[in-house]
Design a protein around this motif. Structure first.
Motif, PDB file in Angstrom:
ATOM      1  N   VAL A 205       0.834  -1.202   0.000  1.00 52.69           N
ATOM      2  CA  VAL A 205       0.000   0.000   0.000  1.00 52.69           C
ATOM      3  C   VAL A 205       0.869   1.253   0.000  1.00 52.69           C
ATOM      4  N   GLY A 206       1.970   1.220   0.737  1.00 52.87           N
ATOM      5  CA  GLY A 206       2.845   2.386   0.824  1.00 52.87           C
ATOM      6  C   GLY A 206       3.518   2.744  -0.477  1.00 52.87           C
TER       7      GLY A 206
ATOM      8  N   ASN B  86       0.825   5.015   9.176  1.00 54.27           N
ATOM      9  CA  ASN B  86       1.257   6.212   9.886  1.00 54.27           C
ATOM     10  C   ASN B  86       2.484   5.891  10.748  1.00 54.27           C
ATOM     11  N   GLY B  87       3.592   6.571  10.469  1.00 55.31           N
ATOM     12  CA  GLY B  87       4.814   6.333  11.231  1.00 55.31           C
ATOM     13  C   GLY B  87       5.794   5.385  10.563  1.00 55.31           C
ATOM     14  N   TRP B  88       5.383   4.768   9.463  1.00 54.25           N
ATOM     15  CA  TRP B  88       6.273   3.824   8.779  1.00 54.25           C
ATOM     16  C   TRP B  88       6.946   4.487   7.582  1.00 54.25           C
ATOM     17  N   GLY B  89       8.208   4.116   7.342  1.00 57.01           N
ATOM     18  CA  GLY B  89       8.932   4.544   6.151  1.00 57.01           C
ATOM     19  C   GLY B  89       9.565   3.346   5.478  1.00 57.01           C
ATOM     20  N   PRO B  90      10.098   3.507   4.261  1.00 58.05           N
ATOM     21  CA  PRO B  90      10.684   2.383   3.524  1.00 58.05           C
ATOM     22  C   PRO B  90      11.794   1.651   4.285  1.00 58.05           C
ATOM     23  N   GLU B  91      12.645   2.409   4.980  1.00 57.93           N
ATOM     24  CA  GLU B  91      13.751   1.774   5.712  1.00 57.93           C
ATOM     25  C   GLU B  91      13.232   0.923   6.857  1.00 57.93           C
ATOM     26  N   GLY B  92      12.221   1.428   7.561  1.00 57.62           N
ATOM     27  CA  GLY B  92      11.646   0.670   8.662  1.00 57.62           C
ATOM     28  C   GLY B  92      10.990  -0.609   8.171  1.00 57.62           C
ATOM     29  N   ILE B  93      10.278  -0.537   7.043  1.00 57.07           N
ATOM     30  CA  ILE B  93       9.629  -1.723   6.478  1.00 57.07           C
ATOM     31  C   ILE B  93      10.677  -2.747   6.059  1.00 57.07           C
ATOM     32  N   ALA B  94      11.745  -2.280   5.405  1.00 62.29           N
ATOM     33  CA  ALA B  94      12.813  -3.197   4.977  1.00 62.29           C
ATOM     34  C   ALA B  94      13.468  -3.863   6.191  1.00 62.29           C
ATOM     35  N   HIS B  95      13.676  -3.096   7.256  1.00 63.78           N
ATOM     36  CA  HIS B  95      14.278  -3.654   8.475  1.00 63.78           C
ATOM     37  C   HIS B  95      13.378  -4.717   9.085  1.00 63.78           C
ATOM     38  N   ALA B  96      12.080  -4.439   9.131  1.00 60.79           N
ATOM     39  CA  ALA B  96      11.130  -5.409   9.675  1.00 60.79           C
ATOM     40  C   ALA B  96      11.094  -6.682   8.835  1.00 60.79           C
TER      41      ALA B  96
END
Length: 322
Positions: A245-246, A276-286
């Motif tokens: 979605v992002g 809300n509060g998520w960015g590409p780097e955070g998603i990749a890390h998760a």
């Protein structure tokens, strides 16, 4: 598994699990030769022109890079041109993987990199019941087990058509069931009580940053018999939904967006709130943390419950880049 991945590989097709497995095999092959290789996970519409050139540049320490472009159909025209040009003359220090669902959108990228010499891995959605039964049997064979025809059908009836859920269920059955053959009774025992608990509740709490509630739901799910591998699958589904979605094109709305993402409108609305509060780097890390957890709950670790709790902590911490 590829022993020497091509400099650029196009993974094309609309079956997410098989596409992710193809990417995982390529990454593993690179890291088998170079354990220090760094993975960069990028998402379609978020990629800027020049990013590939920067990431593919030789490292001062001599390590190779792996650049994965997911949702490649959403890449901008200037980025597509950059990737096609790069494919014709790739770096020796970088392996590039492009993940495209097929279809008309982004066809210029597909045609361009094919013509420039990219390797192609094709994955297709399993639409027939017989194909999914074959998939179940193959999963069991790969785990060194066999499954009766009745048991395979019972598993498909209990789990549904989602390949990730089927693969997770096969892995857990193979791990938990004694003996070589898995029968219908083993499937029935495994799924007893599953309807009472949902790993998706854990996933929702985690991606929303509600650490205490996520851990409470996780412990409750484990206590009532939900298999750890199914919980990892649910958590991965939650994070992948954020990524899809992002990175979706901003000009799509309503039914067009739902069709593009392959998700119902109500789910898209919920994921938009969760973003809300998520960015590409955070998603990749998760996503990287979930790959580790998946390995640990399938026998790579000694304590699946600890691995799951740690993963929930990482997911929550990855929100807002903490």
């Amino acid at each position: 598994m590829a022993t020497d991945p091509a400099p650029v590989t196009l993974v094309v097709g609309d079956e997410e699990l098989l596409a992710d497995r193809a990417v995982g095999e390529l990454v593993a092959a690179v890291r088998a030769a170079d354990p220090g290789a760094q993975v960069h996970d990028l998402f379609g519409g978020k990629v800027e022109h020049g990013e590939l050139t920067r990431l593919a540049s030789p490292s001062l320490f001599g390590d190779r890079s792996i650049v994965v472009f997911r949702s490649a159909q959403d890449l901008g025209k200037d980025v597509v041109a950059e990737i096609v040009s790069y494919t014709g003359s790739p770096s020796d220090d970088c392996v590039v993987v492009l993940v495209h669902p097929g279809g008309v959108k982004g066809k210029a990228l597909v045609d361009g990199v094919k013509k420039a010499g990219a390797a192609v891995v094709t994955v297709t959605k399993l639409t027939k019941a017989g194909e999914r039964l074959d998939f179940v049997r193959a999963e069991m064979r790969n785990a060194g087990r066999t499954i009766t025809a009745d048991a395979a059908q019972a598993l498909l009836d209990a789990v549904g058509n989602d390949l990730r859920e089927l693969a997770a269920a096969c892995g857990q059955l193979a791990f938990d069931t004694p003996g070589k053959a898995i029968d219908e009774g083993a499937v029935a025992r495994y799924h007893r009580g599953r309807a009472e608990v949902s790993g998706f509740t854990v996933a929702d709490k985690a991606v929303e940053g509600k650490l205490g509630e996520a851990l409470e739901q996780l412990r409750w799910a484990l206590g009532t018999g939900v298999a750890p591998v199914l919980l990892v699958s649910a958590l991965a589904g939650g994070v992948r939904s954020l990524a899809k979605v992002g990175s979706a094109p901003r000009n799509l709305r309503g039914g067009q967006l739902a069709s593009h993402l392959g998700m119902p409108p109500w789910k898209i609305d919920r994921v938009k709130r969760q973003l809300n509060g998520w960015g590409p780097e955070g998603i990749a890390h998760a996503m990287q943390a979930l790959a580790v957890a998946d390995e640990q709950v399938k026998g790579g670790g000694t304590d699946p419950a600890y691995a799951l709790e740690r993963t929930v902590h990482v997911i929550v911490a990855s929100r807002n880049g903490r």
